[in-house]
Motif scaffolding. Structure first.
Motif, PDB file in Angstrom:
ATOM      1  N   SER A 139       7.539   1.812  -3.476  1.00 36.13           N
ATOM      2  CA  SER A 139       7.404   0.475  -3.361  1.00 36.13           C
ATOM      3  C   SER A 139       7.413  -0.252  -2.154  1.00 36.13           C
ATOM      4  CB  SER A 139       8.621  -0.313  -4.378  1.00 36.13           C
ATOM      5  OG  SER A 139       9.815   0.232  -3.707  1.00 36.13           O
ATOM      6  N   ASN A 140       7.785   0.451  -1.152  1.00 35.76           N
ATOM      7  CA  ASN A 140       7.945  -0.056   0.218  1.00 35.76           C
ATOM      8  C   ASN A 140       6.434   0.220   0.891  1.00 35.76           C
ATOM      9  OD1 ASN A 140      10.486  -0.795   0.262  1.00 35.76           O
ATOM     10  ND2 ASN A 140      11.137   1.202   0.450  1.00 35.76           N
TER      11      ASN A 140
ATOM     12  N   ASN B 152       1.291  -0.337  -4.995  1.00 35.22           N
ATOM     13  CA  ASN B 152       0.779  -1.288  -4.224  1.00 35.22           C
ATOM     14  C   ASN B 152      -0.448  -1.111  -3.373  1.00 35.22           C
ATOM     15  OD1 ASN B 152       3.175  -2.888  -5.005  1.00 35.22           O
ATOM     16  ND2 ASN B 152       4.206  -2.156  -3.500  1.00 35.22           N
ATOM     17  N   ARG B 153      -1.644  -0.808  -4.098  1.00 41.48           N
ATOM     18  CA  ARG B 153      -2.905  -0.257  -3.289  1.00 41.48           C
ATOM     19  C   ARG B 153      -3.732  -1.439  -3.592  1.00 41.48           C
ATOM     20  NH1 ARG B 153      -6.899   3.334  -5.846  1.00 41.48           N
ATOM     21  NH2 ARG B 153      -6.266   2.951  -8.351  1.00 41.48           N
ATOM     22  N   ILE B 154      -4.606  -1.623  -2.759  1.00 44.03           N
ATOM     23  CA  ILE B 154      -5.610  -2.612  -2.978  1.00 44.03           C
ATOM     24  C   ILE B 154      -6.876  -2.135  -2.668  1.00 44.03           C
ATOM     25  CG2 ILE B 154      -6.890  -4.765  -1.976  1.00 44.03           C
ATOM     26  CD1 ILE B 154      -3.970  -5.530  -1.383  1.00 44.03           C
TER      27      ILE B 154
ATOM     28  N   ASN C 194       4.820  -9.737   3.836  1.00 43.59           N
ATOM     29  CA  ASN C 194       6.005  -8.883   3.301  1.00 43.59           C
ATOM     30  C   ASN C 194       6.918  -8.542   4.541  1.00 43.59           C
ATOM     31  OD1 ASN C 194       5.355  -8.013   0.499  1.00 43.59           O
ATOM     32  ND2 ASN C 194       3.515  -7.973   1.590  1.00 43.59           N
TER      33      ASN C 194
ATOM     34  N   ILE D 121       2.161  -0.356   1.106  1.00 44.32           N
ATOM     35  CA  ILE D 121       1.143  -1.178   0.762  1.00 44.32           C
ATOM     36  C   ILE D 121      -0.125  -0.426   1.439  1.00 44.32           C
ATOM     37  CG2 ILE D 121      -0.051  -3.230   0.989  1.00 44.32           C
ATOM     38  CD1 ILE D 121       2.659  -4.687   1.675  1.00 44.32           C
TER      39      ILE D 121
ATOM     40  N   HIS E  54      -2.299 -10.469   4.082  1.00 42.12           N
ATOM     41  CA  HIS E  54      -1.510 -10.183   2.660  1.00 42.12           C
ATOM     42  C   HIS E  54      -0.062  -9.461   3.384  1.00 42.12           C
ATOM     43  CE1 HIS E  54      -0.260  -8.807  -1.248  1.00 42.12           C
ATOM     44  NE2 HIS E  54      -0.528  -7.810  -0.639  1.00 42.12           N
ATOM     45  N   CYS E  55      -0.458  -8.473   4.113  1.00 43.79           N
ATOM     46  CA  CYS E  55       0.599  -7.733   4.408  1.00 43.79           C
ATOM     47  C   CYS E  55       1.756  -8.049   5.156  1.00 43.79           C
ATOM     48  CB  CYS E  55       0.241  -6.099   5.054  1.00 43.79           C
ATOM     49  SG  CYS E  55      -0.533  -5.034   4.146  1.00 43.79           S
TER      50      CYS E  55
ATOM     51  N   VAL F 188       2.527  -0.027   5.730  1.00 43.67           N
ATOM     52  CA  VAL F 188       1.101  -0.443   5.746  1.00 43.67           C
ATOM     53  C   VAL F 188       0.433   0.816   6.007  1.00 43.67           C
ATOM     54  CG1 VAL F 188      -0.722  -2.099   6.222  1.00 43.67           C
ATOM     55  CG2 VAL F 188       1.405  -2.703   6.012  1.00 43.67           C
TER      56      VAL F 188
ATOM     57  N   PHE G 131      -6.531  -8.117   4.137  1.00 44.76           N
ATOM     58  CA  PHE G 131      -5.619  -7.389   3.771  1.00 44.76           C
ATOM     59  C   PHE G 131      -4.335  -7.352   4.899  1.00 44.76           C
ATOM     60  CE2 PHE G 131      -3.502  -2.855   4.342  1.00 44.76           C
ATOM     61  CZ  PHE G 131      -3.299  -2.834   3.016  1.00 44.76           C
TER      62      PHE G 131
ATOM     63  N   LYS H 123       8.000  -3.037   4.934  1.00 42.86           N
ATOM     64  CA  LYS H 123       7.102  -2.104   4.273  1.00 42.86           C
ATOM     65  C   LYS H 123       6.310  -1.242   5.172  1.00 42.86           C
ATOM     66  CE  LYS H 123       7.329  -4.556   0.530  1.00 42.86           C
ATOM     67  NZ  LYS H 123       7.951  -3.925  -0.843  1.00 42.86           N
TER      68      LYS H 123
END
Length: 191
Positions: A48-49, A64-66, A86, A51, A82-83, A91, A79, A89
């Motif tokens: 969950s931490n 949490n994948r794009i 947060n 992306i 978006h990161c 990335v 991207f 996290k």
């Protein structure tokens, strides 16, 4: 105190990595084991931490994948924006070189590399050709893992980052030369 240490420092596959602060760059030709190495590095970090910009659709088990719509610098910038919304996290950008047409850093990438650690954002980026990415990415990496290469100019360029100039040509399949930019430590790691 002890819980804070666990949150801030993770021992990740034979290297100390501040997952929410530092940058790791893995460079090797295709099928060398970059994705396998990343999964080993992040195995003790809560998914969950994390992306991920999942360029090659290899991280299906991460929530949490794009999946990118296109391979452009604009897509990478979207991207990263978006990161940056947060905090705390990690990335991951798989095959970051797919998003560049030249070796110029986009404004968002430059901003992320310079400021993201202050938002507790770490970065792992993989790439195949070091000459096709901004030098800022490699110079900001605390941890650099280098695998096999086909082109001599890639090896020559990466030799400027390491002590043992002949070691890259001697690496076996799935081996990486690990270099810590802070300590100067170098060692061979297997994916």
């Amino acid at each position: 105190m002890f819980a804070n240490f666990l949150i801030k420092k993770m021992i990740c596959y034979c290297m100390k990595f501040l997952w929410n602060k530092e940058t790791i760059v893995l460079i090797a030709r295709r099928q060398w084991g970059k994705t396998t190495m990343i999964k080993k590095i992040v195995k003790n970090i809560s998914r969950s931490n994390i992306i991920i910009l999942d360029t090659n659709n290899e991280y299906q088990d991460f929530p949490n994948r794009i999946i990118p719509r296109e391979f452009t610098s604009e897509e990478l910038d979207r991207f990263l924006i978006h990161c940056r919304k947060n905090i705390s996290k990690l990335v991951i950008v798989d095959d970051i070189d797919a998003y560049f047409e030249g070796a110029q850093a986009t404004g968002e990438l430059k901003d992320f590399l310079i400021r993201a650690s202050h938002q507790d954002l770490g970065l792992i980026a993989t790439l195949k050709r070091p000459l096709f990415v901004p030098k800022l990415l490699l110079s900001e990496a605390v941890h650099l893992l280098m695998g096999g290469f086909i082109f001599k100019n890639d090896v020559d360029y990466l030799n400027s980052f390491i002590k043992d100039k002949g070691i890259l040509e001697k690496l076996q399949r799935h081996e990486f030369l690990y270099r810590n930019a802070d300590t100067g430590e170098e060692k061979i790691m297997k994916s």
